[in-house]
Structures are given as C-alpha cells and as structure tokens.
Design a protein around this motif. Structure first.
Motif, mmCIF file in Angstrom:
data_model
loop_
_atom_site.group_PDB
_atom_site.id
_atom_site.type_symbol
_atom_site.label_atom_id
_atom_site.label_comp_id
_atom_site.label_asym_id
_atom_site.label_seq_id
_atom_site.Cartn_x
_atom_site.Cartn_y
_atom_site.Cartn_z
ATOM 1 N N TRP A 20 -4.580 9.258 0.616
ATOM 2 C CA TRP A 20 -3.447 9.042 -0.237
ATOM 3 C C TRP A 20 -2.862 7.754 -0.467
ATOM 4 C CZ3 TRP A 20 -3.038 13.620 -3.024
ATOM 5 C CH2 TRP A 20 -3.382 14.535 -2.066
ATOM 6 N N GLN A 21 -3.628 6.709 0.026
ATOM 7 C CA GLN A 21 -3.212 5.257 0.074
ATOM 8 C C GLN A 21 -4.025 4.655 -1.200
ATOM 9 O OE1 GLN A 21 -4.177 4.058 4.049
ATOM 10 N NE2 GLN A 21 -2.048 3.601 4.220
ATOM 11 N N ILE A 59 0.868 -1.310 -0.034
ATOM 12 C CA ILE A 59 -0.005 -0.039 -0.032
ATOM 13 C C ILE A 59 0.962 1.189 0.216
ATOM 14 C CG2 ILE A 59 -1.574 1.395 1.434
ATOM 15 C CD1 ILE A 59 -2.854 -1.476 2.256
ATOM 16 N N ASN A 111 -11.309 1.655 4.116
ATOM 17 C CA ASN A 111 -11.112 2.609 5.054
ATOM 18 C C ASN A 111 -9.528 2.852 4.594
ATOM 19 O OD1 ASN A 111 -11.076 4.453 6.721
ATOM 20 N ND2 ASN A 111 -12.008 3.189 8.208
ATOM 21 N N LEU A 112 -9.268 3.494 3.555
ATOM 22 C CA LEU A 112 -7.820 3.758 2.962
ATOM 23 C C LEU A 112 -7.619 5.166 3.517
ATOM 24 C CD1 LEU A 112 -7.542 2.102 -0.326
ATOM 25 C CD2 LEU A 112 -6.041 1.464 1.634
ATOM 26 N N GLY A 113 -6.380 5.721 3.887
ATOM 27 C CA GLY A 113 -6.337 7.042 3.966
ATOM 28 C C GLY A 113 -6.483 7.732 2.667
ATOM 29 N N VAL A 165 -6.819 -4.530 4.562
ATOM 30 C CA VAL A 165 -7.492 -3.017 4.708
ATOM 31 C C VAL A 165 -8.763 -2.917 5.280
ATOM 32 C CG1 VAL A 165 -8.388 -1.159 3.267
ATOM 33 C CG2 VAL A 165 -6.301 -2.720 2.344
ATOM 34 N N PRO A 166 -8.812 -2.260 6.427
ATOM 35 C CA PRO A 166 -10.178 -2.465 6.966
ATOM 36 C C PRO A 166 -11.248 -1.765 5.984
ATOM 37 C CG PRO A 166 -8.629 -0.480 7.782
ATOM 38 C CD PRO A 166 -8.083 -1.467 6.875
ATOM 39 N N ILE A 167 -12.440 -2.307 6.211
ATOM 40 C CA ILE A 167 -13.568 -1.760 5.766
ATOM 41 C C ILE A 167 -14.566 -1.133 6.485
ATOM 42 C CG2 ILE A 167 -15.634 -2.493 4.623
ATOM 43 C CD1 ILE A 167 -14.077 -4.860 3.338
ATOM 44 N N THR A 168 -14.786 0.112 6.187
ATOM 45 C CA THR A 168 -15.684 1.083 7.246
ATOM 46 C C THR A 168 -17.059 1.469 6.508
ATOM 47 O OG1 THR A 168 -13.854 1.176 8.544
ATOM 48 C CG2 THR A 168 -15.972 2.481 9.190
#
Lengths: 140, 140, 140
Positions: free
Chosen positions: B117-118, B53, B113-115, B105-108
């Motif tokens: 710029w990710q 990532i 739920n990436l930053g 990667v978390p899912i929300t």
C-alpha cells in the motif's frame, strides 16, 4: 564505491535553528571536489537536536520555525510524564523525531546538489544543549 | 557498487499531496530491472515542497493529509515574521521540513521494495509552486 | 562497496513507540562486526507505522511521545474523509509520514554509531496493527 566518514563536534548553539551548510562542506572538502556522483549523510548523535533542510537566506524563516515548533510541541503539556530534566526536555525529544536525526543530500560534479535556496539546518531544541556530535558520511 | 543519478523536473502540481511512484520508476527503468539489491534516494531541491511515503490507493488519504497539515501548520499565525512572500509561504517551509526533503526506498530483485500500500508522495505546499526539481540517485 | 539486505517480520506491538535497536543489531550480526565504515538503512513497509531515533533509557519518553502525537494528530478530526477503516486509521497514516518510514544510521568500527542515549524506535500507530515487515539494508 567508497565511504568517507568522520565525526565532528559542533560548538554550543542557542536554542533554535542554525545554518551549518558551510561547516559540513568544510569538513568534507578533502573529498567533495573529486566526487562525480555520491550522497552526503549527516547524522546527529543526540535525542534533543535535529537536522533538516530549509531556506538558507532569510533568518526570519529560522525564527518562525522556532516560534511555530514551540506551539506545535509545547512545554509543560499536562500529559508529560518525563519532566525531571526540565520543561524544555520532553518537547526537545519530540521535536528531534519530527525533524529527524539525519539528512542526506546528493553530490553531483564535486558539489552538494542542493537547490538554490536550500541549506542544512541544525536544530538545537534544549535551552542549554552544549556541544553536539555529528557523524558525516559520504558515499560515492 | 555504483551510483546512477539524474535530475528531473516535475510539472506544476496543485497544492496538496500527489503520487509520483510511477514517475520515479519510469525515470530509473534503464537500471532498475538489473539491480539485485540497492537503495533509491529521491531528493527535492526546494524548501516549500516535500517527499514522503504513504497510502497509494485512496485519494481521500491525500486529501486528509492536506486538511490536517493545514491545521497543524496554519497560515497567518500571529508569530510569523517571514510573511512577505504571502500567507502560504512560511507554513510551506515548515511543512517541507516536517515531512522531509528526501525519501529512500530499498530496491530488491529489480523492483522498488515498497509495501503493498506504499507509494511516494510529492507534497506541494505553495498555492502556485510551479515546476519542481528532483534529484534521483540509485546506489547498488 | 557491498550491500547486505534482508526482510524481517516484527511481532505485533501495542499502539505506541517501542525500542527495536537490539532486534536490528541481531539481524545484522553476521556482517556488522566486519564493517569499518558503512550505513544501516531500515525501512518499514507499512503506511500506519513509522521508524525514528530517540531516547533509549526511560520508557516515560516513549509514553509522552504517544500522548503528544495523539494531541498533534488527533482521531475524529471533523475534516477527515478517510474514516471507513476506523478512527485510528487516518491519524496513523499522518503519524507515519511525520516520523517517516526509514531511519539511517552510520556504522563505524563494527558497531552502529549511535549516540549514548539513542535507540531505534518502531512506532505502531494502529490499535491492532498486527505483524509488520521491515527491510534492512547495510551498505559498506
């Protein structure tokens, strides 16, 4: 969804990289065949050993891993301060974090869904690391 | 808790780093919007390609990744023994393990739920790696 | 199986490696003691900071991590193109991917099942990274 979890102890390995796919599969054989979809998580409880996934067929790949990582993260770097456990100690810590302390692998139709050439490597980064503890978790 | 899992095939990519966030999101669009909290796990079934990532906006970041990793893990190191598949092969194996074979990667609230710029990078480390297989798992 | 998930903000840290095990444990203390078996997943939402697991006792290990990673992934490499955010920026991106943007740790009997000497490191790779966001997920 359920979690199956167990701790195991690996026997002492020589410094370098070792295939442990069969060991892991054997430790989860009571649940693996019954799992349609899941994830295997393997965690090493040490800071100078690592887990990674790589080529499972030719031992020369593991040999070259060890040769190159010793160049990339050498012993006796002039800036190391943490030296009192021997020259192999501080590089072992850094190697452990570069490769990582866990691997996770999908489980599909009762099997680890690894690629044809993939195996789970245990990286022993100390000269005499002794027995090493893993925590295996399977969620499905 | 449930697991959604599927295998996909990426088309051949040039050696280097490539953004695949959109591809992954498209492959899970049947379940993603309905998931309040979960985790995405993406796994590459090859030993000379990787997932990581990093910065999703400026292609020069991906270019510098490739430039630097070729310095850090060079071709034709004099100690490589595993050379019969060509000079790009053994470095590709090591690169695959340094970056890793999976990302999670978390899912929300129905989204990754990436930053800001990710993005998810696919690292192709062979000169001609061909099509590559991923296993996508979502647990929620 | 259930998922507990929350976002937290870390205060600004100096460039280098910092132990955050206690912070993470405090953030999940409402559920951790009740979990017989589970997994903790911590994810950093930035591309110039990282998470890894390493030695939790001697600060000189963290100091040597910073010294060595600055050799392994230096500033001002002549081939860097992505330089407009300062000399610390591009190396920070590469460091973030070498160590990784998440760690996952087994939970057993209401506690993180870390080895005796293991702690969770937050790696700040910018000179002035500012506050950083983490997403903590626990599935059990």
């Amino acid at each position: 969804m359920s979690i199956f979890q167990k701790s195991i102890v690996l026997p002492p390995f020589a410094r370098g990289f070792h295939l442990i796919t069969d060991t892991i599969e054997r430790e989860i054989e009571s649940c693996l065949p019954t799992i349609a979809t899941g994830i295997l998580h393997v965690f090493v409880q040490h800071t100078s050993a690592s887990l990674t996934i790589n080529e499972n067929a030719d031992p020369s790949v593991r040999q070259d891993f060890e040769s190159h990582i010793n160049e990339m993260i050498p012993e006796n770097a002039p800036y190391y301060v943490h030296t009192y456990e021997g020259p192999d100690d501080m590089p072992a810590h850094i190697k452990a974090s570069v490769f990582g302390s866990s691997v996770s692998v999908p489980i599909t139709d009762g099997q680890l869904n690894l690629g044809t050439w993939q195996g789970i490597y245990f990286g022993e980064h100390r000269d005499y690391g002794g027995s090493r503890k893993l925590v295996i978790s399977v969620y499905y």
